[in-house]
Design a protein around this motif. Structure first.
Motif, PDB file in Angstrom:
ATOM      1  N   ILE A  58       0.825  -1.209   0.000  1.00 43.61           N
ATOM      2  CA  ILE A  58       0.000   0.000   0.000  1.00 43.61           C
ATOM      3  C   ILE A  58       0.860   1.260   0.000  1.00 43.61           C
ATOM      4  CG2 ILE A  58      -1.912  -1.123   1.212  1.00 43.61           C
ATOM      5  CD1 ILE A  58      -0.953   0.343   3.778  1.00 43.61           C
ATOM      6  N   ILE A  59       0.207   2.385  -0.318  1.00 51.02           N
ATOM      7  CA  ILE A  59       0.785   3.703  -0.105  1.00 51.02           C
ATOM      8  C   ILE A  59      -0.202   4.504   0.732  1.00 51.02           C
ATOM      9  CG2 ILE A  59      -0.172   4.529  -2.315  1.00 51.02           C
ATOM     10  CD1 ILE A  59       2.056   6.614  -2.390  1.00 51.02           C
ATOM     11  N   ASN A  60       0.321   5.157   1.763  1.00 46.07           N
ATOM     12  CA  ASN A  60      -0.480   6.083   2.547  1.00 46.07           C
ATOM     13  C   ASN A  60      -0.504   7.394   1.762  1.00 46.07           C
ATOM     14  OD1 ASN A  60      -1.864   7.492   4.472  1.00 46.07           O
ATOM     15  ND2 ASN A  60      -0.268   7.409   6.031  1.00 46.07           N
ATOM     16  N   ALA A  61      -1.487   7.509   0.861  1.00 40.37           N
ATOM     17  CA  ALA A  61      -1.476   8.587  -0.130  1.00 40.37           C
ATOM     18  C   ALA A  61      -1.962   9.927   0.410  1.00 40.37           C
ATOM     19  CB  ALA A  61      -2.323   8.187  -1.340  1.00 40.37           C
ATOM     20  N   LYS A  62      -2.624   9.891   1.555  1.00 40.07           N
ATOM     21  CA  LYS A  62      -3.090  11.132   2.198  1.00 40.07           C
ATOM     22  C   LYS A  62      -3.198  10.824   3.678  1.00 40.07           C
ATOM     23  CE  LYS A  62      -7.116  14.200   2.495  1.00 40.07           C
ATOM     24  NZ  LYS A  62      -8.533  14.375   2.056  1.00 40.07           N
ATOM     25  N   SER A  63      -2.486  11.580   4.508  1.00 39.28           N
ATOM     26  CA  SER A  63      -2.351  11.166   5.904  1.00 39.28           C
ATOM     27  C   SER A  63      -2.821  12.242   6.875  1.00 39.28           C
ATOM     28  CB  SER A  63      -0.883  10.812   6.190  1.00 39.28           C
ATOM     29  OG  SER A  63      -0.728  10.333   7.502  1.00 39.28           O
ATOM     30  N   GLY A  64      -3.516  11.791   7.929  1.00 39.83           N
ATOM     31  CA  GLY A  64      -3.888  12.668   9.028  1.00 39.83           C
ATOM     32  C   GLY A  64      -5.133  13.499   8.794  1.00 39.83           C
ATOM     33  N   ARG A  65      -5.509  14.240   9.838  1.00 40.77           N
ATOM     34  CA  ARG A  65      -6.639  15.168   9.831  1.00 40.77           C
ATOM     35  C   ARG A  65      -7.972  14.509   9.478  1.00 40.77           C
ATOM     36  NH1 ARG A  65      -3.085  18.851   6.824  1.00 40.77           N
ATOM     37  NH2 ARG A  65      -2.052  20.255   8.272  1.00 40.77           N
ATOM     38  N   CYS A  66      -8.134  13.252   9.858  1.00 41.19           N
ATOM     39  CA  CYS A  66      -9.396  12.573   9.583  1.00 41.19           C
ATOM     40  C   CYS A  66     -10.437  12.984  10.612  1.00 41.19           C
ATOM     41  CB  CYS A  66      -9.202  11.052   9.601  1.00 41.19           C
ATOM     42  SG  CYS A  66     -10.735  10.150   9.258  1.00 41.19           S
ATOM     43  N   ALA A  67     -11.643  13.299  10.157  1.00 43.71           N
ATOM     44  CA  ALA A  67     -12.711  13.756  11.050  1.00 43.71           C
ATOM     45  C   ALA A  67     -13.335  12.621  11.848  1.00 43.71           C
ATOM     46  CB  ALA A  67     -13.796  14.469  10.228  1.00 43.71           C
ATOM     47  N   GLU A  68     -13.096  11.368  11.433  1.00 42.96           N
ATOM     48  CA  GLU A  68     -13.672  10.230  12.155  1.00 42.96           C
ATOM     49  C   GLU A  68     -12.915  10.016  13.477  1.00 42.96           C
ATOM     50  OE1 GLU A  68     -16.377   8.872  10.974  1.00 42.96           O
ATOM     51  OE2 GLU A  68     -16.288   9.970   9.083  1.00 42.96           O
ATOM     52  N   ASN A  69     -13.609   9.434  14.455  1.00 44.71           N
ATOM     53  CA  ASN A  69     -12.994   9.272  15.781  1.00 44.71           C
ATOM     54  C   ASN A  69     -12.691   7.814  16.128  1.00 44.71           C
ATOM     55  OD1 ASN A  69     -15.562   8.290  16.273  1.00 44.71           O
ATOM     56  ND2 ASN A  69     -15.928   9.527  18.109  1.00 44.71           N
ATOM     57  N   CYS A  70     -12.308   7.015  15.149  1.00 44.76           N
ATOM     58  CA  CYS A  70     -11.995   5.600  15.377  1.00 44.76           C
ATOM     59  C   CYS A  70     -10.928   5.472  16.465  1.00 44.76           C
ATOM     60  CB  CYS A  70     -11.515   4.955  14.084  1.00 44.76           C
ATOM     61  SG  CYS A  70     -12.734   5.058  12.740  1.00 44.76           S
ATOM     62  N   ALA A  71     -11.225   4.672  17.477  1.00 47.86           N
ATOM     63  CA  ALA A  71     -10.410   4.616  18.694  1.00 47.86           C
ATOM     64  C   ALA A  71      -8.984   4.166  18.466  1.00 47.86           C
ATOM     65  CB  ALA A  71     -11.089   3.689  19.706  1.00 47.86           C
ATOM     66  N   PHE A  72      -8.744   3.408  17.387  1.00 49.78           N
ATOM     67  CA  PHE A  72      -7.421   2.829  17.129  1.00 49.78           C
ATOM     68  C   PHE A  72      -6.549   3.701  16.253  1.00 49.78           C
ATOM     69  CE2 PHE A  72     -10.510   1.431  13.989  1.00 49.78           C
ATOM     70  CZ  PHE A  72      -9.911   1.803  12.810  1.00 49.78           C
ATOM     71  N   CYS A  73      -7.116   4.730  15.631  1.00 49.96           N
ATOM     72  CA  CYS A  73      -6.461   5.361  14.483  1.00 49.96           C
ATOM     73  C   CYS A  73      -5.555   6.532  14.841  1.00 49.96           C
ATOM     74  CB  CYS A  73      -7.512   5.823  13.477  1.00 49.96           C
ATOM     75  SG  CYS A  73      -6.767   6.412  11.939  1.00 49.96           S
ATOM     76  N   ALA A  74      -4.304   6.433  14.402  1.00 47.36           N
ATOM     77  CA  ALA A  74      -3.327   7.489  14.633  1.00 47.36           C
ATOM     78  C   ALA A  74      -3.603   8.718  13.782  1.00 47.36           C
ATOM     79  CB  ALA A  74      -1.924   6.964  14.336  1.00 47.36           C
ATOM     80  N   GLN A  75      -4.410   8.572  12.738  1.00 52.92           N
ATOM     81  CA  GLN A  75      -4.665   9.684  11.824  1.00 52.92           C
ATOM     82  C   GLN A  75      -5.918  10.479  12.166  1.00 52.92           C
ATOM     83  OE1 GLN A  75      -3.513   8.990   7.568  1.00 52.92           O
ATOM     84  NE2 GLN A  75      -3.827   6.853   8.129  1.00 52.92           N
ATOM     85  N   SER A  76      -6.638  10.074  13.200  1.00 52.27           N
ATOM     86  CA  SER A  76      -7.846  10.780  13.596  1.00 52.27           C
ATOM     87  C   SER A  76      -7.512  12.157  14.169  1.00 52.27           C
ATOM     88  CB  SER A  76      -8.617   9.961  14.628  1.00 52.27           C
ATOM     89  OG  SER A  76      -9.681  10.726  15.180  1.00 52.27           O
ATOM     90  N   SER A  77      -8.270  13.173  13.764  1.00 49.41           N
ATOM     91  CA  SER A  77      -8.068  14.513  14.313  1.00 49.41           C
ATOM     92  C   SER A  77      -8.500  14.599  15.775  1.00 49.41           C
ATOM     93  CB  SER A  77      -8.833  15.544  13.474  1.00 49.41           C
ATOM     94  OG  SER A  77     -10.226  15.261  13.476  1.00 49.41           O
ATOM     95  N   HIS A  78      -9.163  13.557  16.257  1.00 49.24           N
ATOM     96  CA  HIS A  78      -9.582  13.497  17.656  1.00 49.24           C
ATOM     97  C   HIS A  78      -8.435  13.039  18.559  1.00 49.24           C
ATOM     98  CE1 HIS A  78     -13.987  13.891  16.778  1.00 49.24           C
ATOM     99  NE2 HIS A  78     -13.560  13.469  15.594  1.00 49.24           N
ATOM    100  N   HIS A  79      -7.330  12.604  17.956  1.00 46.68           N
ATOM    101  CA  HIS A  79      -6.183  12.119  18.720  1.00 46.68           C
ATOM    102  C   HIS A  79      -4.956  13.000  18.482  1.00 46.68           C
ATOM    103  CE1 HIS A  79      -8.220   7.930  18.203  1.00 46.68           C
ATOM    104  NE2 HIS A  79      -8.669   8.558  19.271  1.00 46.68           N
ATOM    105  N   THR A  80      -4.036  12.968  19.417  1.00 48.55           N
ATOM    106  CA  THR A  80      -2.764  13.667  19.268  1.00 48.55           C
ATOM    107  C   THR A  80      -1.659  12.617  19.204  1.00 48.55           C
ATOM    108  OG1 THR A  80      -3.586  15.562  20.525  1.00 48.55           O
ATOM    109  CG2 THR A  80      -1.198  15.371  20.245  1.00 48.55           C
ATOM    110  N   THR A  81      -1.133  12.396  18.007  1.00 47.23           N
ATOM    111  CA  THR A  81      -0.124  11.359  17.791  1.00 47.23           C
ATOM    112  C   THR A  81       1.027  11.912  16.964  1.00 47.23           C
ATOM    113  OG1 THR A  81      -0.976  10.498  15.688  1.00 47.23           O
ATOM    114  CG2 THR A  81      -2.040   9.692  17.708  1.00 47.23           C
ATOM    115  N   ASP A  82       2.009  11.063  16.747  1.00 48.74           N
ATOM    116  CA  ASP A  82       3.155  11.459  15.920  1.00 48.74           C
ATOM    117  C   ASP A  82       2.956  11.078  14.452  1.00 48.74           C
ATOM    118  OD1 ASP A  82       4.537  12.462  18.116  1.00 48.74           O
ATOM    119  OD2 ASP A  82       5.431  10.508  18.581  1.00 48.74           O
ATOM    120  N   ALA A  83       1.743  10.664  14.086  1.00 49.11           N
ATOM    121  CA  ALA A  83       1.489  10.245  12.704  1.00 49.11           C
ATOM    122  C   ALA A  83       1.715  11.416  11.744  1.00 49.11           C
ATOM    123  CB  ALA A  83       0.066   9.734  12.563  1.00 49.11           C
ATOM    124  N   PRO A  84       2.279  11.147  10.577  1.00 50.65           N
ATOM    125  CA  PRO A  84       2.508  12.224   9.611  1.00 50.65           C
ATOM    126  C   PRO A  84       1.202  12.825   9.104  1.00 50.65           C
ATOM    127  CG  PRO A  84       2.889  10.088   8.593  1.00 50.65           C
ATOM    128  CD  PRO A  84       2.706   9.833  10.071  1.00 50.65           C
TER     129      PRO A  84
END
Length: 328
Positions: A58-84
């Protein structure tokens, strides 16, 4: 339990099926019965899908700032992570990554974007990349662009997309514990819309988020009812900053038992082991094939590193497994 497992395997090979109650009972296998379960899964796998391994990248073709609040996801805007965090990558980068995946032996290459959906200029850019991947490689392109409708699926199909990837993530009964920003039915409707468009569907989920064994079985039967074409199985790799950052890893044997039960529920489907296998399975990664899997992701994941590709290719060779080569 040994007799029960043998009877289940024989029934499935003869064209029968397993009930949810029987599947839950299989998850309770302990001791030597676990190895009986693996043998049954291997028999069923070899009968229905053979001994080939399907590789995907796969390629992570667009990363971060996701409006969904999935509890596991590093790309969710509801979380503060080191994800690109970055916008959709350029068409050339998608195509070059597809070529690299082809060189590494992957038969499928996925373009994955964060966010609820993709439309407008972003969709056009992905369509252009799909056309070039089809023209310039022999790899089969797939997409995972969130919740889409039949019209969008048809556009992607016309551009050359072979498979659409859209995980249900977990059972409907457990979903509210994981995501509240959209409803489970929206994910199910996406799978149905893509199927209606005549496109293959890859759909599975993540295990180890706090769900019960019965809920893992529940999701498997939902996937069976939807008649998806392939099932990616991920095992939670807790990411700091997410709601599940403190979750404990499930044991390697629990992962393998889950794979085996999924093979018995979904005997004819491709079962691909993806994220979290390095952390959860550790030295037992090769056992996924004895437990019934016939595919795995190679290379890196969305926001975490995967295992070295050459290490995986050596593992397949050591096991005497044949990998499926790229072909239209």
């Amino acid at each position: 339990m040994e007799k029960f497992i043998a009877e289940i395997a024989q029934r499935i090979i003869a064209g029968g099926s397993i009930t949810p109650e029987e599947a839950v009972r299989l998850t309770e296998a302990e001791g030597s019965a676990i190895y009986d379960l693996f043998r049954a899964a291997t028999r069923v796998k070899e009968h229905f899908v053979g001994n080939e391994v399907h590789l995907c990248s796969i390629i992570n073709a667009k990363s971060g700032r996701c409006a969904e609040n999935c509890a596991f996801c590093a790309q969710s805007s509801h979380h503060t992570t080191d994800a690109p965090v970055y916008p959709l990558v350029q068409e050339d980068q998608m195509v070059e990554c597809a070529k690299t995946a082809e060189t590494n032996g992957s038969a499928c290459f996925g373009i994955i974007t964060s966010g609820t959906t993709v439309k407008g200029q972003e969709l056009e850019q992905i369509l252009a990349a799909l056309r070039r991947i089809r023209k310039e490689t022999t790899i089969l392109p797939s997409c995972s662009l969130g919740i889409i409708d039949e019209e969008t699926a048809l556009k992607l199909k016309d551009a050359g997309m072979d498979t659409y990837h859209h995980n249900l993530e977990t059972a409907e009964s457990f979903f509210p514990n994981i995501c509240t920003t959209h409803e489970y039915r929206e994910d199910v409707e996406t799978v149905r819309a893509v199927k209606k468009a005549g496109v293959k569907v890859c759909s599975g989920g993540i295990f180890g988020m706090g769900e019960s064994a019965a809920q893992r079985v529940e999701m498997a039967f939902t996937l069976k009812e939807l008649d998806v074409d392939s099932v990616p199985m991920n095992f939670l790799n807790p990411i700091d900053g997410t709601r599940l950052e403190g979750a404990a890893l499930i044991s390697a044997m629990e992962c393998l038992k889950t794979i085996a039960v999924y093979r018995l529920i979904l005997p004819e489907k491709r079962i691909t082991i993806c994220g979290g296998r390095e952390k959860n399975l550790r030295d037992l990664q090769s056992w996924i094939f004895f437990a019934g899997a016939n595919g795995t992701m190679i290379g890196n994941y969305l926001t975490t590193l995967g295992r070295n590709v050459d290490t995986d290719l050596t593992m397949f060779s050591d096991l005497g497994l044949t990998t499926v080569m790229c072909a239209h």
